[in-house]
Design a protein around this motif. Structure first.
Motif, PDB file in Angstrom:
ATOM      1  N   GLU A 123       0.837  -1.206   0.000  1.00 56.52           N
ATOM      2  CA  GLU A 123       0.000   0.000   0.000  1.00 56.52           C
ATOM      3  C   GLU A 123       0.868   1.250   0.000  1.00 56.52           C
ATOM      4  OE1 GLU A 123      -4.244  -0.512   2.080  1.00 56.52           O
ATOM      5  OE2 GLU A 123      -2.584  -0.971   3.426  1.00 56.52           O
ATOM      6  N   GLN A 127      -4.516  -1.698  -2.414  1.00 55.34           N
ATOM      7  CA  GLN A 127      -5.247  -1.025  -1.346  1.00 55.34           C
ATOM      8  C   GLN A 127      -6.143  -2.046  -0.658  1.00 55.34           C
ATOM      9  OE1 GLN A 127      -7.500   2.313  -2.743  1.00 55.34           O
ATOM     10  NE2 GLN A 127      -8.465   2.668  -0.774  1.00 55.34           N
ATOM     11  N   ARG A 128      -6.217  -1.926   0.672  1.00 53.25           N
ATOM     12  CA  ARG A 128      -7.128  -2.771   1.448  1.00 53.25           C
ATOM     13  C   ARG A 128      -8.322  -1.937   1.866  1.00 53.25           C
ATOM     14  NH1 ARG A 128      -3.808  -4.026   6.479  1.00 53.25           N
ATOM     15  NH2 ARG A 128      -3.171  -1.912   5.992  1.00 53.25           N
ATOM     16  N   SER A 129      -9.463  -2.596   1.955  1.00 46.89           N
ATOM     17  CA  SER A 129     -10.653  -1.942   2.495  1.00 46.89           C
ATOM     18  C   SER A 129     -11.503  -3.024   3.142  1.00 46.89           C
ATOM     19  CB  SER A 129     -11.436  -1.218   1.395  1.00 46.89           C
ATOM     20  OG  SER A 129     -11.859  -2.117   0.404  1.00 46.89           O
ATOM     21  N   VAL A 157      -9.174  -6.654  -1.148  1.00 44.66           N
ATOM     22  CA  VAL A 157      -7.865  -6.198  -1.609  1.00 44.66           C
ATOM     23  C   VAL A 157      -8.013  -5.792  -3.071  1.00 44.66           C
ATOM     24  CG1 VAL A 157      -6.452  -7.486   0.023  1.00 44.66           C
ATOM     25  CG2 VAL A 157      -7.180  -8.599  -2.066  1.00 44.66           C
ATOM     26  N   ASN A 162      -3.625  -2.104  -7.868  1.00 46.22           N
ATOM     27  CA  ASN A 162      -3.488  -0.890  -8.669  1.00 46.22           C
ATOM     28  C   ASN A 162      -2.718  -1.285  -9.930  1.00 46.22           C
ATOM     29  OD1 ASN A 162      -2.873   1.571  -9.844  1.00 46.22           O
ATOM     30  ND2 ASN A 162      -2.444   2.585  -7.904  1.00 46.22           N
TER      31      ASN A 162
END
Length: 135
Positions: free
Chosen positions: A91, A97-99, A116, A119
């Motif tokens: 990241e 990117q994690r959410s 996950v 990009n």
């Protein structure tokens, strides 16, 4: 010294075994020089995780996937701490990117589900000689 090789035997169909076929993740060699730890060494844990995200993207066309830490932990025989730490490093350099979110499966809610997201543009921008041109 002379070494000869019989071309008809080398790589013949009889020599190939379906059980020995190679499938799975692909790791480009340039990742080992671009994805490094603070001391400049290859970040092999992060590279392994990134290869899985790249595989998921290539196989589905989707950048975002619902996979939890235990999935990666079991697949790569790593601790969840190693997985989280590597994700944080990925990241930090903008490769993923994690959410967290809520999913509903057969009417049942699952809160704090990890997603996950790769990009792709950033990853491809690191490739030697690659220039991004969106289609």
């Amino acid at each position: 010294m002379s070494i000869t090789q019989n071309a008809s035997v080398c790589n013949s169909a009889e020599e190939k075994s379906p059980s020995a076929s190679m499938v799975g993740n692909i790791i480009p060699h340039w990742w080992y020089s671009k994805i490094v730890t603070n001391n400049g060494k290859s970040d092999t844990v992060a590279i392994s995780l990134l290869s899985e995200l790249w595989f998921l993207y290539r196989s589905s066309g989707e950048k975002k996937h619902q996979k939890d830490y235990s999935f990666f932990s079991k697949k790569f025989n790593l601790t969840q701490f190693q997985i989280r730490s590597a994700f944080i490093r990925l990241e930090a350099i903008g490769l993923m990117q994690r959410s967290v979110g809520t999913i509903i499966v057969v009417g049942r809610k699952f809160n704090n589900t990890l997603f996950v997201e790769l990009n792709v543009k950033k990853l491809l921008s690191l490739a030697p000689g690659f220039e991004w041109s969106p289609t």
